[in-house]
Motif scaffolding. Structure first.
Motif, PDB file in Angstrom:
ATOM      1  N   ALA A   1      14.896   2.725  13.874  1.00 61.58           N
ATOM      2  CA  ALA A   1      14.683   2.996  12.457  1.00 61.58           C
ATOM      3  C   ALA A   1      14.259   1.701  11.773  1.00 61.58           C
ATOM      4  O   ALA A   1      14.532   0.604  12.262  1.00 61.58           O
ATOM      5  CB  ALA A   1      15.967   3.523  11.810  1.00 61.58           C
ATOM      6  N   SER A   2      13.594   1.840  10.627  1.00 60.51           N
ATOM      7  CA  SER A   2      13.215   0.681   9.810  1.00 60.51           C
ATOM      8  C   SER A   2      13.395   1.033   8.347  1.00 60.51           C
ATOM      9  O   SER A   2      12.911   2.063   7.889  1.00 60.51           O
ATOM     10  CB  SER A   2      11.760   0.286  10.065  1.00 60.51           C
ATOM     11  OG  SER A   2      11.376  -0.786   9.218  1.00 60.51           O
ATOM     12  N   TRP A   3      14.115   0.155   7.607  1.00 57.53           N
ATOM     13  CA  TRP A   3      14.279   0.457   6.179  1.00 57.53           C
ATOM     14  C   TRP A   3      13.373  -0.379   5.280  1.00 57.53           C
ATOM     15  O   TRP A   3      13.312  -0.145   4.086  1.00 57.53           O
ATOM     16  CB  TRP A   3      15.733   0.357   5.749  1.00 57.53           C
ATOM     17  CG  TRP A   3      16.368  -1.010   5.647  1.00 57.53           C
ATOM     18  CD1 TRP A   3      15.869  -2.132   5.035  1.00 57.53           C
ATOM     19  CD2 TRP A   3      17.669  -1.372   6.111  1.00 57.53           C
ATOM     20  NE1 TRP A   3      16.757  -3.156   5.108  1.00 57.53           N
ATOM     21  CE2 TRP A   3      17.888  -2.717   5.754  1.00 57.53           C
ATOM     22  CE3 TRP A   3      18.675  -0.688   6.770  1.00 57.53           C
ATOM     23  CZ2 TRP A   3      19.066  -3.395   6.056  1.00 57.53           C
ATOM     24  CZ3 TRP A   3      19.838  -1.368   7.063  1.00 57.53           C
ATOM     25  CH2 TRP A   3      20.034  -2.697   6.718  1.00 57.53           C
ATOM     26  N   ALA A   4      12.613  -1.335   5.874  1.00 59.08           N
ATOM     27  CA  ALA A   4      11.708  -2.162   5.077  1.00 59.08           C
ATOM     28  C   ALA A   4      10.844  -2.987   6.020  1.00 59.08           C
ATOM     29  O   ALA A   4      11.205  -3.180   7.189  1.00 59.08           O
ATOM     30  CB  ALA A   4      12.493  -3.085   4.154  1.00 59.08           C
TER      31      ALA A   4
ATOM     32  N   SER B   1      15.999   5.825   8.705  1.00 62.35           N
ATOM     33  CA  SER B   1      16.489   5.217   7.469  1.00 62.35           C
ATOM     34  C   SER B   1      15.752   5.822   6.294  1.00 62.35           C
ATOM     35  O   SER B   1      14.531   5.927   6.313  1.00 62.35           O
ATOM     36  CB  SER B   1      16.266   3.708   7.478  1.00 62.35           C
ATOM     37  OG  SER B   1      16.601   3.146   6.219  1.00 62.35           O
ATOM     38  N   TRP B   2      16.509   6.214   5.243  1.00 68.23           N
ATOM     39  CA  TRP B   2      15.834   6.718   4.043  1.00 68.23           C
ATOM     40  C   TRP B   2      15.740   5.657   2.950  1.00 68.23           C
ATOM     41  O   TRP B   2      15.196   5.905   1.888  1.00 68.23           O
ATOM     42  CB  TRP B   2      16.471   7.991   3.528  1.00 68.23           C
ATOM     43  CG  TRP B   2      17.838   7.907   2.879  1.00 68.23           C
ATOM     44  CD1 TRP B   2      18.275   7.002   1.943  1.00 68.23           C
ATOM     45  CD2 TRP B   2      18.925   8.808   3.074  1.00 68.23           C
ATOM     46  NE1 TRP B   2      19.556   7.276   1.563  1.00 68.23           N
ATOM     47  CE2 TRP B   2      19.985   8.388   2.229  1.00 68.23           C
ATOM     48  CE3 TRP B   2      19.101   9.949   3.850  1.00 68.23           C
ATOM     49  CZ2 TRP B   2      21.205   9.058   2.160  1.00 68.23           C
ATOM     50  CZ3 TRP B   2      20.318  10.600   3.777  1.00 68.23           C
ATOM     51  CH2 TRP B   2      21.352  10.162   2.945  1.00 68.23           C
ATOM     52  N   GLY B   3      16.243   4.440   3.212  1.00 67.62           N
ATOM     53  CA  GLY B   3      16.134   3.362   2.241  1.00 67.62           C
ATOM     54  C   GLY B   3      16.973   2.177   2.656  1.00 67.62           C
ATOM     55  O   GLY B   3      17.707   2.240   3.658  1.00 67.62           O
ATOM     56  N   PRO B   4      16.878   1.053   1.937  1.00 64.62           N
ATOM     57  CA  PRO B   4      17.614  -0.158   2.302  1.00 64.62           C
ATOM     58  C   PRO B   4      19.105   0.099   2.495  1.00 64.62           C
ATOM     59  O   PRO B   4      19.747   0.797   1.707  1.00 64.62           O
ATOM     60  CB  PRO B   4      17.358  -1.090   1.120  1.00 64.62           C
ATOM     61  CG  PRO B   4      16.030  -0.640   0.577  1.00 64.62           C
ATOM     62  CD  PRO B   4      16.030   0.851   0.749  1.00 64.62           C
ATOM     63  N   ASN B   5      19.630  -0.497   3.571  1.00 62.39           N
ATOM     64  CA  ASN B   5      21.056  -0.388   3.903  1.00 62.39           C
ATOM     65  C   ASN B   5      21.527   1.035   4.143  1.00 62.39           C
ATOM     66  O   ASN B   5      22.712   1.345   3.949  1.00 62.39           O
ATOM     67  CB  ASN B   5      21.919  -1.057   2.830  1.00 62.39           C
ATOM     68  CG  ASN B   5      21.945  -2.563   2.995  1.00 62.39           C
ATOM     69  OD1 ASN B   5      21.953  -3.077   4.108  1.00 62.39           O
ATOM     70  ND2 ASN B   5      21.921  -3.266   1.883  1.00 62.39           N
ATOM     71  N   ARG B   6      20.628   1.897   4.608  1.00 58.37           N
ATOM     72  CA  ARG B   6      21.024   3.241   5.010  1.00 58.37           C
ATOM     73  C   ARG B   6      20.388   3.547   6.359  1.00 58.37           C
ATOM     74  O   ARG B   6      19.161   3.491   6.513  1.00 58.37           O
ATOM     75  CB  ARG B   6      20.583   4.299   3.996  1.00 58.37           C
ATOM     76  CG  ARG B   6      20.881   5.739   4.436  1.00 58.37           C
ATOM     77  CD  ARG B   6      22.361   6.073   4.382  1.00 58.37           C
ATOM     78  NE  ARG B   6      22.667   7.321   5.074  1.00 58.37           N
ATOM     79  CZ  ARG B   6      23.675   8.135   4.738  1.00 58.37           C
ATOM     80  NH1 ARG B   6      24.460   7.808   3.712  1.00 58.37           N
ATOM     81  NH2 ARG B   6      23.911   9.219   5.426  1.00 58.37           N
TER      82      ARG B   6
END
Length: 298
Positions: free
Chosen positions: A230-233, A275-280
């Motif tokens: 996964a990648s959040w950014a 990941s659906w966003g930063p830190n998730r």
């Protein structure tokens, strides 16, 4: 959602041990959550936006099962039919759009598309491959399909074909010595990262920057099945794998690769993550009870 029963009760970890950044230090890993079902292989998960998860798995009758998390609650499992011969892989390129791929009975790749309604299953390639396919997206209207091996050869390398402007490209060989299905993620329109188990049972990685593929590298570890990523950014990767002890392991990239971390579990499959966003981050596996289980970082 229910907690894991005594089967997974011993799997709880000390949460919040990751200290990759000040913001990450404020997040923590959840306990395992069970989602029931009786499934084969590795479940897959995708998201088209914050608060949305779409989980897919192969039922014991080889049909595709689907479960949605939305508005803070899980909906019941539903059957999407088909006859799958491998674990699925899924990606969303935007709100209301999902592509799911899996092996078919002829050894090729089939696809199921959601664009407001579920379209009929279609065959998108007739080759024969060693393992399940993987799919990723670099943006609306863009897909990258990955397989390992080719029909009638001893090939154990990675192959990719891409969908853009409404049409599929031909296959390109990317080499490697791989012994699992691949996992792929894109952190922006010019970047793709692909992972798989290598012939030495370590995690292998290659990537493309603006269409130029890098060399394969080993990231160590002793893994037993296909990884998930996964990648959040941009610049952030979280890779998960089943270890040889059947536990969940995690390795993160954030201005460099961090050490492997142990996250317990009694896995009987590989791992899928999104990941659906930063830190998730949400990671999904099949447990040794044949049910789907989830661990989240938030």
């Amino acid at each position: 959602m229910r907690r894991l029963s005594a089967l997974f009760g011993v799997l709880a970890m000390a949460a919040g041990a990751l200290l990759f950044s000040a913001s990450a230090a404020r997040a923590a890993w959840s306990d395992w959550t069970g989602h029931g079902g009786k499934v084969y292989g590795t479940p897959t998960v995708t998201t088209w936006g914050p608060g949305r998860l779409d989980v897919f798995a192969v039922a014991t009758d080889y049909t595709l099962q689907h479960r949605v998390y939305e508005n803070g609650r899980w909906l019941p499992w539903e059957s999407l039919g088909g006859h799958l011969t491998t674990s699925p892989s899924a990606v969303a390129w935007g709100p209301g759009r999902i592509d799911v791929v899996a092996g078919n009975v002829d050894g090729g790749v089939q696809r199921l598309v959601y664009d407001g309604v579920w379209r009929p299953w279609e065959t998108i390639d007739t080759g024969t491959y060693r393992y399940a396919p993987a799919i990723s997206s670099r943006g609306p209207g863009r897909l990258d399909l990955f397989t390992v091996g080719r029909a009638g050869t001893e090939d154990s390398g990675l192959h990719v074909k891409s969908f853009a402007n409404g049409a599929w490209s031909g296959w390109t060989s990317l080499g490697g010595d791989l012994t699992s299905a691949p996992a792929a993620v894109s952190w922006d329109a010019g970047r793709i990262d692909v992972f798989a188990k290598g012939g030495d049972n370590s995690l292998h990685h290659t990537w493309a920057d603006n269409g130029v593929w890098g060399s394969w590298e080993s990231l160590g570890g002793g893994i037993s099945q296909a990884p998930g990523v996964a990648s959040w950014a941009p610049g952030r990767l979280d890779v998960f794998a089943r270890g040889t002890d059947d536990a969940l392991y995690h390795k993160a990239f954030d201005n460099g690769w961090h050490a492997w971390e142990w996250h317990a579990g009694v896995l009987s499959s590989g791992v899928s993550a999104v990941s659906w966003g930063p830190n998730r981050i949400d990671a999904f596996v099949t447990g040794n009870d044949q049910a789907v289980h989830q661990k989240a970082w938030s």
